[in-house]
Design a protein around this motif. Structure first.
Motif, mmCIF file in Angstrom:
data_model
loop_
_atom_site.group_PDB
_atom_site.id
_atom_site.type_symbol
_atom_site.label_atom_id
_atom_site.label_comp_id
_atom_site.label_asym_id
_atom_site.label_seq_id
_atom_site.Cartn_x
_atom_site.Cartn_y
_atom_site.Cartn_z
ATOM 1 N N LYS A 279 0.820 -1.212 0.000
ATOM 2 C CA LYS A 279 0.000 0.000 0.000
ATOM 3 C C LYS A 279 0.858 1.268 0.000
ATOM 4 O O LYS A 279 0.545 2.228 -0.709
ATOM 5 N N LEU A 280 1.914 1.295 0.799
ATOM 6 C CA LEU A 280 2.778 2.481 0.865
ATOM 7 C C LEU A 280 3.468 2.742 -0.462
ATOM 8 O O LEU A 280 3.565 3.881 -0.919
ATOM 9 N N VAL A 281 3.947 1.696 -1.110
ATOM 10 C CA VAL A 281 4.658 1.855 -2.373
ATOM 11 C C VAL A 281 3.718 2.342 -3.466
ATOM 12 O O VAL A 281 4.042 3.267 -4.212
ATOM 13 N N ASN A 282 2.546 1.757 -3.572
ATOM 14 C CA ASN A 282 1.607 2.154 -4.627
ATOM 15 C C ASN A 282 1.074 3.557 -4.430
ATOM 16 O O ASN A 282 0.925 4.306 -5.392
ATOM 17 N N LYS A 283 0.770 3.944 -3.211
ATOM 18 C CA LYS A 283 0.232 5.282 -2.958
ATOM 19 C C LYS A 283 1.236 6.364 -3.331
ATOM 20 O O LYS A 283 0.908 7.332 -4.005
ATOM 21 N N SER A 284 2.463 6.192 -2.903
ATOM 22 C CA SER A 284 3.454 7.231 -3.154
ATOM 23 C C SER A 284 3.825 7.316 -4.632
ATOM 24 O O SER A 284 4.117 8.380 -5.141
ATOM 25 N N LYS A 285 3.794 6.208 -5.340
ATOM 26 C CA LYS A 285 4.173 6.198 -6.749
ATOM 27 C C LYS A 285 3.220 7.049 -7.588
ATOM 28 O O LYS A 285 3.646 7.849 -8.407
ATOM 29 N N TYR A 286 1.912 6.908 -7.371
ATOM 30 C CA TYR A 286 0.941 7.633 -8.194
ATOM 31 C C TYR A 286 0.814 9.101 -7.807
ATOM 32 O O TYR A 286 0.609 9.954 -8.647
ATOM 33 N N ASP A 287 0.934 9.402 -6.530
ATOM 34 C CA ASP A 287 0.798 10.781 -6.077
ATOM 35 C C ASP A 287 1.958 11.654 -6.560
ATOM 36 O O ASP A 287 1.772 12.794 -6.954
ATOM 37 N N ASP A 288 3.160 11.114 -6.530
ATOM 38 C CA ASP A 288 4.341 11.899 -6.868
ATOM 39 C C ASP A 288 4.479 12.160 -8.367
ATOM 40 O O ASP A 288 5.024 13.180 -8.762
ATOM 41 N N LYS A 289 3.986 11.270 -9.197
ATOM 42 C CA LYS A 289 4.110 11.452 -10.650
ATOM 43 C C LYS A 289 3.343 12.678 -11.127
ATOM 44 O O LYS A 289 3.836 13.441 -11.947
ATOM 45 N N GLU A 290 2.145 12.881 -10.620
ATOM 46 C CA GLU A 290 1.335 14.027 -11.043
ATOM 47 C C GLU A 290 2.006 15.338 -10.645
ATOM 48 O O GLU A 290 2.098 16.265 -11.456
ATOM 49 N N LEU A 291 2.501 15.410 -9.425
ATOM 50 C CA LEU A 291 3.180 16.616 -8.957
ATOM 51 C C LEU A 291 4.442 16.878 -9.774
ATOM 52 O O LEU A 291 4.713 18.015 -10.167
ATOM 53 N N GLU A 292 5.202 15.840 -10.044
ATOM 54 C CA GLU A 292 6.433 15.974 -10.830
ATOM 55 C C GLU A 292 6.131 16.513 -12.231
ATOM 56 O O GLU A 292 6.836 17.398 -12.737
ATOM 57 N N ASN A 293 5.073 16.019 -12.869
ATOM 58 C CA ASN A 293 4.701 16.489 -14.213
ATOM 59 C C ASN A 293 4.295 17.958 -14.213
ATOM 60 O O ASN A 293 4.660 18.710 -15.114
ATOM 61 N N ILE A 294 3.557 18.379 -13.207
ATOM 62 C CA ILE A 294 3.128 19.770 -13.132
ATOM 63 C C ILE A 294 4.331 20.689 -12.881
ATOM 64 O O ILE A 294 4.435 21.770 -13.477
ATOM 65 N N LEU A 295 5.248 20.265 -12.010
ATOM 66 C CA LEU A 295 6.429 21.080 -11.747
ATOM 67 C C LEU A 295 7.291 21.222 -13.007
ATOM 68 O O LEU A 295 7.802 22.312 -13.291
ATOM 69 N N LYS A 296 7.426 20.168 -13.783
ATOM 70 C CA LYS A 296 8.201 20.240 -15.026
ATOM 71 C C LYS A 296 7.513 21.132 -16.042
ATOM 72 O O LYS A 296 8.162 21.892 -16.759
ATOM 73 N N ALA A 297 6.192 21.039 -16.126
ATOM 74 C CA ALA A 297 5.443 21.851 -17.086
ATOM 75 C C ALA A 297 5.573 23.336 -16.787
ATOM 76 O O ALA A 297 5.631 24.166 -17.695
ATOM 77 N N ARG A 298 5.654 23.696 -15.525
ATOM 78 C CA ARG A 298 5.787 25.101 -15.142
ATOM 79 C C ARG A 298 7.238 25.552 -15.057
ATOM 80 O O ARG A 298 7.499 26.725 -14.786
ATOM 81 N N GLY A 299 8.163 24.637 -15.255
ATOM 82 C CA GLY A 299 9.577 24.985 -15.219
ATOM 83 C C GLY A 299 10.098 25.271 -13.834
ATOM 84 O O GLY A 299 11.037 26.065 -13.668
#
Length: 83
Positions: A61-81
């Motif tokens: 549960k810990l591994v799956n939760k953190s994997k999906y939550d962090d990807k969305e944030l990482e994509n938004i941060l890259k998109a905004r530079g």
């Protein structure tokens, strides 16, 4: 407190969220290590039961939760530079 959609956050709020999630990921890593230790101890003592199965489920549960939550944030941060 209402959970905001990440794409609606300002740049400053996104950076704060990234810091918060980094500390959460460190805590998750500690918990996963502790639970793996319990599993290893259980296997070494030839005990196969709830003492082994519950930590395995929690690790999953810990591994799956953190994997999906962090990807969305990482994509938004890259998109905004920002990162």
């Amino acid at each position: 407190m209402e959970k905001k959609i990440l794409s609606e956050l300002t740049d400053q709020e996104l950076l704060q969220e990234a810091k918060k999630r980094k500390s959460t990921s460190i805590t998750n890593a500690f918990l996963i290590g502790f639970l793996v230790g319990i599993v290893v101890y259980s296997v070494a003592k030839n005990t196969w039961g709830f003492l082994t199965l519950i930590p395995l489920f929690l690790i999953y549960k810990l591994v799956n939760k953190s994997k999906y939550d962090d990807k969305e944030l990482e994509n938004i941060l890259k998109a905004r530079g920002l990162k």
